[in-house]
Design an enzyme around this catalytic site. Sequence first.
Site, PDB file in Angstrom:
ATOM      1  CG  ASP A  95     -41.125 139.724  44.201  1.00  0.00           C
ATOM      2  OD1 ASP A  95     -40.119 140.257  44.655  1.00  0.00           O
ATOM      3  OD2 ASP A  95     -42.207 139.663  44.826  1.00  0.00           O
ATOM      4  CG  ASP A 269     -45.720 133.658  43.977  1.00  0.00           C
ATOM      5  OD1 ASP A 269     -45.773 134.520  44.869  1.00  0.00           O
ATOM      6  OD2 ASP A 269     -45.940 133.913  42.776  1.00  0.00           O
ATOM      7  CB  CYS A 307     -54.277 116.476  56.700  1.00  0.00           C
ATOM      8  SG  CYS A 307     -52.657 117.305  56.589  1.00  0.00           S
ATOM      9  CB  CYS A 309     -49.363 117.924  58.054  1.00  0.00           C
ATOM     10  SG  CYS A 309     -50.582 118.783  59.069  1.00  0.00           S
ATOM     11  CB  CYS A 312     -53.533 116.675  60.779  1.00  0.00           C
ATOM     12  SG  CYS A 312     -54.213 118.162  59.982  1.00  0.00           S
ATOM     13  CG  HIS A 338     -53.260 122.191  58.094  1.00  0.00           C
ATOM     14  ND1 HIS A 338     -53.434 120.827  57.960  1.00  0.00           N
ATOM     15  CD2 HIS A 338     -54.286 122.758  57.401  1.00  0.00           C
ATOM     16  CE1 HIS A 338     -54.512 120.578  57.233  1.00  0.00           C
ATOM     17  NE2 HIS A 338     -55.049 121.732  56.882  1.00  0.00           N
TER      18      HIS A 338
END
Length: 380
Positions: A95, A269, A307, A309, A312, A338
């Site tokens: 940015d 974002d 989930c 991931c 998890c 997560h």
Amino acid sequence: MTPAITYELIKKDKQTGARLGIVHTPHGSFETPAFMPVGTQATVKTMSPEELKEMKAGIILSNTYHLWLRPGHDIIREAGGLHKFMNWDRAILTDSGGFQVFSLSDMRKIEEEGVHFRHHLDGSKLFLSPEKAMEIQNALGSDIMMAFDECPPYPASHEYMKASVERTSRWAERCLEAHARPEDQGLFGIVQGGEFEDLRRQSVQDLTSLDFPGYAVGGLSVGEPKDVMNRVLDFTTPLLPEEKPRYLMGVGSPDALIDGSIRGIDMFDCVLPTRIARNGTLMTSEGRLVVKNAKFARDFRPLDENCDCHVCRNYSRAYIRHLIKAEESFGIRLTSYHNLYFLMNLMEQVRQAIREDRLGDFREEFFEQYGYNKPNAKNF
């Protein structure tokens, strides 16, 4: 000369008109709509580059203002650019520093030349101009740079916003003139104008006449209600060129990602997923979960049973609650991973829904399961 950044439209969702596409950069391509994890200080907080690749992040965002102050853009240039400095070989967006100038410093003076303000840590006097923002970002070597703009407060009067839009347009032109590496860094213009349709239209006209390779919608997610954000996107996004990427700045709640995608946005974002993770707040398929609450002390289920991931798959709510309560850094790493994974996976589901022409249906299903349709639903 071939632009450093190009956009490839794959298809449009027949239900909503949302776009499935690919953004091509000097450091690889990524599918859109996409969420970009934020690495303010050349790191996504608590995450390694390898972990970000695990969750299939194709682009991350870093902050011009903070890297200018620490360690300094000269040091990063000497290191071979931001990619080498932080060991990230995929795309980076930086940015302009404008948001930080206007949000972190109460002592600032806006002039046509730029902005005088105080260092947010030590109070020293600083000056940032369009030319300086380009110098810093050229040194950082990001794939996508942002033009230096004024970030007006919300709400602001039409009179103030009109003068601000006109200044931002003049600054955008100066940014283009100062941009030293157009062959390998793409510069995006930032559309401002608050909630005023005529000013958004003016801003788009000014910026598209300069032919940037991409455009951001700025000045949203600054305190306005979600319905105002969606209304502004409804009349702003259709004005932007179809053949170029569209980026909605500072947005990261699940509902806003879906609603923004429906309105033709390609890139998002936000620091939200890692910021709330540090307080033990999780995004799950069934809504918001505050794992440090006492009721999870003996809850040995994963954070989200839907989930996949690695958090998890391997750790329980009870264990993560213990880590957060004990102020162990590993707990923050797990909750941050997560939340980021959740949003990356959400965007993959959005892209798949566009492929199958059912994004409108997906929105209804997700909002119902997430709890957005319940009275007094808790959002982020």
